[in-house]
Design a protein around this motif. Sequence first.
Motif, short mmCIF file in Angstrom:
data_model
loop_
_atom_site.label_atom_id
_atom_site.label_comp_id
_atom_site.label_asym_id
_atom_site.label_seq_id
_atom_site.Cartn_x
_atom_site.Cartn_y
_atom_site.Cartn_z
N ILE A 52 1.58 60.42 59.32
CA ILE A 52 0.82 60.65 60.55
C ILE A 52 1.72 61.27 61.61
O ILE A 52 1.34 62.23 62.29
N GLY A 53 2.93 60.75 61.74
CA GLY A 53 3.88 61.28 62.71
C GLY A 53 4.24 62.73 62.43
O GLY A 53 4.27 63.56 63.35
N VAL A 54 4.49 63.05 61.18
CA VAL A 54 4.82 64.43 60.81
C VAL A 54 3.62 65.34 61.12
O VAL A 54 3.79 66.45 61.65
N GLY A 55 2.43 64.88 60.84
CA GLY A 55 1.24 65.68 61.13
C GLY A 55 1.12 66.00 62.61
O GLY A 55 0.87 67.15 62.99
N TYR A 56 1.33 65.01 63.45
CA TYR A 56 1.26 65.24 64.90
C TYR A 56 2.38 66.15 65.39
O TYR A 56 2.16 67.06 66.19
N LEU A 57 3.59 65.93 64.91
CA LEU A 57 4.72 66.77 65.33
C LEU A 57 4.53 68.23 64.91
O LEU A 57 4.83 69.16 65.66
N VAL A 58 4.06 68.42 63.70
CA VAL A 58 3.82 69.78 63.20
C VAL A 58 2.75 70.46 64.03
O VAL A 58 2.89 71.63 64.42
N GLU A 59 1.67 69.76 64.31
CA GLU A 59 0.59 70.34 65.12
C GLU A 59 1.09 70.68 66.52
O GLU A 59 0.79 71.75 67.05
N PHE A 60 1.85 69.79 67.11
CA PHE A 60 2.40 70.00 68.46
C PHE A 60 3.33 71.22 68.46
O PHE A 60 3.21 72.11 69.30
N SER A 61 4.24 71.28 67.51
CA SER A 61 5.21 72.37 67.44
C SER A 61 4.55 73.71 67.15
O SER A 61 4.89 74.72 67.77
N SER A 62 3.63 73.73 66.23
CA SER A 62 2.97 74.99 65.91
C SER A 62 2.10 75.46 67.07
O SER A 62 1.98 76.66 67.30
N GLY A 63 1.53 74.52 67.81
CA GLY A 63 0.75 74.89 68.99
C GLY A 63 1.61 75.56 70.05
O GLY A 63 1.19 76.54 70.68
N GLY A 76 4.22 70.05 80.48
CA GLY A 76 2.94 69.36 80.58
C GLY A 76 2.58 68.64 79.30
O GLY A 76 2.08 67.50 79.32
N SER A 77 2.85 69.27 78.17
CA SER A 77 2.57 68.64 76.88
C SER A 77 3.40 67.39 76.68
O SER A 77 2.90 66.36 76.21
N LEU A 78 4.68 67.47 77.03
CA LEU A 78 5.55 66.29 76.90
C LEU A 78 5.13 65.18 77.84
O LEU A 78 5.20 63.99 77.48
N THR A 79 4.66 65.54 79.03
CA THR A 79 4.16 64.53 79.96
C THR A 79 2.96 63.80 79.37
O THR A 79 2.85 62.58 79.47
N ILE A 80 2.08 64.55 78.75
CA ILE A 80 0.90 63.93 78.12
C ILE A 80 1.34 63.00 76.99
O ILE A 80 0.81 61.89 76.84
N VAL A 81 2.30 63.43 76.19
CA VAL A 81 2.81 62.58 75.11
C VAL A 81 3.39 61.29 75.69
O VAL A 81 3.15 60.20 75.16
N LEU A 82 4.13 61.39 76.76
CA LEU A 82 4.71 60.20 77.39
C LEU A 82 3.62 59.26 77.92
O LEU A 82 3.76 58.04 77.87
N LEU A 83 2.52 59.84 78.42
CA LEU A 83 1.42 59.02 78.92
C LEU A 83 0.73 58.22 77.82
O LEU A 83 0.19 57.14 78.07
N ILE A 84 0.75 58.73 76.60
CA ILE A 84 0.06 58.02 75.52
C ILE A 84 0.98 57.08 74.73
O ILE A 84 0.51 56.37 73.85
N LEU A 85 2.27 57.07 75.06
CA LEU A 85 3.19 56.23 74.29
C LEU A 85 2.85 54.74 74.36
O LEU A 85 2.98 54.03 73.37
N SER A 86 2.39 54.26 75.51
CA SER A 86 2.04 52.84 75.59
C SER A 86 0.88 52.51 74.67
O SER A 86 0.83 51.45 74.05
N SER A 87 -0.07 53.41 74.57
CA SER A 87 -1.21 53.20 73.67
C SER A 87 -0.74 53.19 72.21
O SER A 87 -1.26 52.44 71.39
N VAL A 88 0.24 54.03 71.91
CA VAL A 88 0.75 54.10 70.55
C VAL A 88 1.45 52.80 70.18
O VAL A 88 1.30 52.32 69.04
N THR A 89 2.19 52.22 71.09
CA THR A 89 2.85 50.95 70.78
C THR A 89 1.82 49.85 70.51
O THR A 89 2.02 49.02 69.62
N ASN A 90 0.71 49.85 71.24
CA ASN A 90 -0.36 48.90 70.96
C ASN A 90 -0.96 49.15 69.58
O ASN A 90 -1.32 48.22 68.87
N LEU A 91 -1.06 50.41 69.22
CA LEU A 91 -1.60 50.77 67.91
C LEU A 91 -0.71 50.25 66.79
O LEU A 91 -1.19 49.75 65.77
#
Length: 128
Positions: free
Chosen positions: A75-86, A35-50
């Motif tokens: 920023i990427g490391v921060g998100y990955l660390v938060e995701f992994s630790s969660g 589910g978490s990976l699905t959510i990440v995939l859903l936001i990828l298009s927004s990230v490319t716009n960013l």
Amino acid sequence: MDIFKIIAVGIITVICAVILKQVKPELAIMVSIAGSLTIVLLILSSVTNLFGSYRNLLEKTGLSGNLFTCILKVIGVGYLVEFSSGICAEAGISSVANKILLAGKVLILIMCMPVLQSLIDVVLKLVP
């Protein structure tokens, strides 16, 4: 809107994980990760716009591309660390989650050194 899809995936994931946790706890973590990976995939298009917006900002300010890349990596490391630790915390292994957070903080500190050095250089140029 994408936020409604993200919320729906999140709620469905939580419901499935809670139900599975009672029957097969080892599968609940897999559902949570999926589910978490699905959510990440859903936001990828927004990230490319960013990234496009950041690129425009970089061109307007004339900042070094290396600084921009460094900031994005942090920023990427921060998100990955938060995701992994969660994920680790959800699996009930908070000691590993805490170590991942610590390692991420140290890595971010190391990665920020070029930005800090550039900031100091700018300040020193402004001081007579």
